[in-house]
Design an enzyme around this catalytic site. Structure first.
Site, short mmCIF file in Angstrom:
data_model
loop_
_atom_site.label_atom_id
_atom_site.label_comp_id
_atom_site.label_asym_id
_atom_site.label_seq_id
_atom_site.Cartn_x
_atom_site.Cartn_y
_atom_site.Cartn_z
N ASP A 1 -26.43 -29.70 -12.05
CA ASP A 1 -26.91 -28.43 -12.62
C ASP A 1 -27.55 -28.66 -14.00
OD1 ASP A 1 -26.66 -26.05 -11.14
OD2 ASP A 1 -24.48 -26.04 -11.38
N GLN B 1 -20.37 -23.34 -8.26
CA GLN B 1 -21.20 -22.13 -8.19
C GLN B 1 -20.71 -21.10 -9.21
OE1 GLN B 1 -24.02 -21.83 -6.41
NE2 GLN B 1 -24.36 -19.73 -7.06
N LYS C 1 -27.80 -24.16 -0.21
CA LYS C 1 -27.78 -25.46 -0.91
C LYS C 1 -27.31 -26.55 0.04
CE LYS C 1 -27.32 -23.33 -5.44
NZ LYS C 1 -26.49 -22.92 -6.58
N1 GUN Z 1 -25.41 -19.24 -10.19
C1 GUN Z 1 -26.67 -18.77 -10.30
N2 GUN Z 1 -27.54 -19.78 -10.54
C2 GUN Z 1 -26.81 -20.92 -10.56
C3 GUN Z 1 -27.15 -22.29 -10.75
O1 GUN Z 1 -28.31 -22.67 -10.95
N3 GUN Z 1 -26.09 -23.15 -10.70
C4 GUN Z 1 -24.82 -22.74 -10.50
N4 GUN Z 1 -23.87 -23.67 -10.49
N5 GUN Z 1 -24.47 -21.48 -10.33
C5 GUN Z 1 -25.47 -20.57 -10.35
#
Ligand code: GUN
Length: 287
Positions: free
Chosen positions: A121, A98, A54
């Site tokens: 998100d 996350q 990311k």
């Molecule tokens: N863990 C797995 N997928 C995601 C996501 O799309 N966003 C976040 N914040 N954590 C995740």
């Protein structure tokens, strides 16, 4: 049938290049550099890889990137404090914590604490509610990436029967809402559904987001369907660790019009959409 293998990696790279151009143009007009902050708690190796990817993509798009790392054993208060500080920073336009968090920390509390305007998100109840009403600006990244792939592959998806396997808040529910907004007929299949294979056989569009390795086999798929595999499952096969999706790719591939591989399908699109959401958040912040 010879299926098209959808190259999510390539599409994602294209999208990130386009956004890098937009970032440059915005900054040339005197706006702040868009900023993304990612919070990582603990040292789960998969989460660490996702966070690294990311951050790399944010940097490729010319954005400011900030990583806040907290110890596995950190308190809820310590995590709350980090998010509250990021909420107030005017160089941070997007915040992502996350998931999953260690068991002693509340995901619900932290999702609720992120300012809705920085919630890249799209998990905050306000953004989830706006999506249900068709008014959202920040939409969960994985469903948004899946929709982008479907539109590129199929053009107008209005009237298509879409079946979503899984009803998580992160993927299944927002995916179903997005498909409904795109005028699909939507069925959500979940662990209590009766005869899931029969329901899936009716799908023009099949989105698997359930986290069960290779659950979807040939008999679940209608000939000519477009199959989007959201699953990323690590399994052991012949003594080797390997990533597989929720779809048994080799079993279904020649029955589909198009299918996403794992890895290299939906995963990179999730990241491209995160960058897109950060750019949207920066644009809406007007600084
Ligand atoms: N863990 C797995 N997928 C995601 C996501 O799309 N966003 C976040 N914040 N954590 C995740």
């Amino acid at each position: 049938m010879s299926a098209k293998i959808i190259d999510g990696r390539h599409i994602s790279e294209q999208l990130i290049e386009e956004m890098a151009q937009e970032v440059k143009e915005r900054m040339a007009q005197g706006y702040k550099q868009p900023g993304l902050a990612v919070v990582l708690v603990g040292d789960d190796p998969a989460s660490a890889i996702y966070v690294r990817n990311k951050i790399r993509s944010a940097e490729k798009a010319g954005m400011l990137s900030i990583v806040k790392r907290l110890d596995e054993s950190c308190s809820q208060q310590a995590l709350d404090d980090v998010v509250s500080e990021l909420n107030e920073r005017d160089d941070v336009h997007g915040i992502l914590v996350q998931l999953p968090l260690p068991k002693h920390l509340s995901e619900e509390r932290i999702i609720n604490l992120i300012k809705p305007s920085k919630d890249v998100d799209g998990f905050h109840p306000m953004n989830a509610g706006l999506l249900s009403l068709g008014q959202a600006t920040l939409i969960p990244c994985t469903p948004l990436g899946c929709l982008e792939l479907l539109k590129r592959e199929m053009g107008d998806i209005s009237g298509k029967h879409a079946v979503v396997i899984g009803r998580s808040n992160i993927v299944g529910k927002p995916m179903a809402r997005l498909l409904l907004l795109a005028n699909c007929t939507v069925t959500v299949v979940h662990s209590k559904s009766v005869d899931p294979a029969k329901l899936c056989q009716q799908a023009d569009i099949l989105v698997a987001a359930v986290g069960v390795p290779e659950l979807v086999t040939r008999d679940w798929v209608k000939s000519g369907a477009v199959v989007i595999d959201v699953g990323i499952n690590a399994i052991e096969q012949e003594g080797k660790r390997k990533l597989v999706g929720d779809v048994n790719f080799n079993d279904v591939v020649d029955k589909c019009q198009a299918i996403t591989p794992v890895p290299g399908g939906v995963g990179p699109m999730t990241i491209a959409c995160l960058i897109k959401n950060t750019l949207i958040a920066a644009t809406l912040s007007d600084n």
